[in-house]
Motif scaffolding. Structure first.
Motif, PDB file in Angstrom:
ATOM      1  N   ASP A 291       0.814  -1.217   0.000  1.00 22.89           N
ATOM      2  CA  ASP A 291       0.000   0.000   0.000  1.00 22.89           C
ATOM      3  C   ASP A 291       0.846   1.265   0.000  1.00 22.89           C
ATOM      4  N   ARG A 292       2.042   1.184   0.513  1.00 18.15           N
ATOM      5  CA  ARG A 292       2.944   2.337   0.415  1.00 18.15           C
ATOM      6  C   ARG A 292       3.429   2.520  -1.027  1.00 18.15           C
ATOM      7  N   LEU A 293       3.714   1.415  -1.701  1.00 17.70           N
ATOM      8  CA  LEU A 293       4.171   1.484  -3.093  1.00 17.70           C
ATOM      9  C   LEU A 293       3.085   2.061  -4.007  1.00 17.70           C
TER      10      LEU A 293
ATOM     11  N   GLY B  64     -11.328  -0.323   3.837  1.00 12.51           N
ATOM     12  CA  GLY B  64     -11.726   0.468   4.999  1.00 12.51           C
ATOM     13  C   GLY B  64     -10.735   1.542   5.385  1.00 12.51           C
ATOM     14  N   ILE B  65      -9.477   1.411   4.965  1.00 11.75           N
ATOM     15  CA  ILE B  65      -8.505   2.454   5.316  1.00 11.75           C
ATOM     16  C   ILE B  65      -8.763   3.738   4.526  1.00 11.75           C
ATOM     17  N   ARG B  66      -9.510   3.606   3.423  1.00 13.33           N
ATOM     18  CA  ARG B  66      -9.836   4.797   2.624  1.00 13.33           C
ATOM     19  C   ARG B  66     -11.266   5.265   2.848  1.00 13.33           C
ATOM     20  N   HIS B  67     -12.191   4.311   2.942  1.00 16.42           N
ATOM     21  CA  HIS B  67     -13.612   4.676   2.957  1.00 16.42           C
ATOM     22  C   HIS B  67     -14.338   4.261   4.228  1.00 16.42           C
ATOM     23  N   GLY B  68     -13.682   3.570   5.145  1.00 17.26           N
ATOM     24  CA  GLY B  68     -14.389   3.022   6.291  1.00 17.26           C
ATOM     25  C   GLY B  68     -15.160   1.777   5.883  1.00 17.26           C
TER      26      GLY B  68
ATOM     27  N   PRO C  63      -7.635   3.163  10.846  1.00 18.00           N
ATOM     28  CA  PRO C  63      -6.210   3.504  10.913  1.00 18.00           C
ATOM     29  C   PRO C  63      -5.389   2.441  10.184  1.00 18.00           C
ATOM     30  N   PHE C  64      -4.318   2.859   9.558  1.00 20.82           N
ATOM     31  CA  PHE C  64      -3.526   1.930   8.765  1.00 20.82           C
ATOM     32  C   PHE C  64      -2.987   0.792   9.622  1.00 20.82           C
ATOM     33  N   TRP C  65      -2.546   1.108  10.845  1.00 12.92           N
ATOM     34  CA  TRP C  65      -1.995   0.073  11.714  1.00 12.92           C
ATOM     35  C   TRP C  65      -3.038  -0.968  12.085  1.00 12.92           C
ATOM     36  N   LEU C  66      -4.309  -0.531  12.231  1.00 19.18           N
ATOM     37  CA  LEU C  66      -5.378  -1.459  12.566  1.00 19.18           C
ATOM     38  C   LEU C  66      -5.676  -2.383  11.383  1.00 19.18           C
TER      39      LEU C  66
END
Length: 215
Positions: free
Chosen positions: A34-36, A160-164, A177-180
């Motif tokens: 996801d970072r890439l 969900g990290i973008r839209h819930g 949250p990304f960590w979650l």
């Protein structure tokens, strides 16, 4: 009847060192992939962004199911590929809602398409399980509802990290949250494996693979 040692081994298999290392690798995949995808060269090209995003969904689905079953022989690869397909095919509902094969139309929808409602996952999984029971297909294909559940859930958690999460009829959550997202995704195969054991599915799968475990 299987010995108590065999039963305990079956229960603890998802928590083996190999499985935990694979789970750590899944978390790293989520983090790195996801970072890439944030690189400008990908974000500025709709086709490259869409294909890359879908490919990551596919890889996470494949990796998750590989943790669940443990890859022991070549025939397991077919299941893993199917899990990846199920994790990525959800996005076809973008085109159904758009009523077009245009990628631009699919990416600019007025609302989220129906397969991205998280309530659909348990409904479809349970319906599939019922249909398989009705037509007596629960032997060799006993894993399919669980595969669908873990593949689709991994897709929804990542989105969900973008839209819930969209949980009908209760509405939407805040973006995760990304960590979650990383923790839930890497833990999901172990949770699924444990519940599969409690419901007897892992025992049926073990029997199919030539390892008989009775409870």
């Amino acid at each position: 009847m299987a010995s108590e040692t065999e039963k305990i081994h079956a229960l603890l298999q998802p928590c083996s060192t190999e499985s935990l290392i694979s789970s750590l690798g899944l978390g790293i995949l989520c983090l790195v992939a996801d970072r890439l995808l944030q690189f400008p060269i990908i974000q500025q090209n709709d086709w490259l962004r869409a294909l890359s995003d879908n490919a990551v969904h596919c890889m996470i689905g494949m990796w998750s199911w590989a943790i669940v079953i443990g890859v022991k022989k070549k025939t397991d690869l077919g299941e893993i590929v199917l899990a990846g397909f199920l994790a990525s095919v959800i996005d076809i509902d973008h085109f159904f809602l758009a009523g077009s094969v245009s990628l631009k139309a699919a990416l600019t929808l007025p609302r989220r398409p129906f397969l991205h409602c998280s309530t659909v996952i348990p409904i479809v999984a349970l319906t599939l399980k019922f249909v398989m029971h009705l037509f007596k297909l629960k032997g060799s294909w006993c894993f399919l509802p669980w595969m669908l559940f873990i593949s689709w859930t991994s897709h929804h958690i990542r989105d969900g990290i973008r839209h819930g999460l969209w949980i009908c009829p209760f509405g939407k959550t805040s973006p995760l949250p990304f960590w979650l997202y990383v923790i839930i995704t890497s833990s999901l195969p172990h949770i699924c494996s444990f519940v599969m054991y409690l419901t007897g599915t892992r025992q049926m799968m073990s029997s199919k693979r030539g390892i008989h475990i009775d409870v």
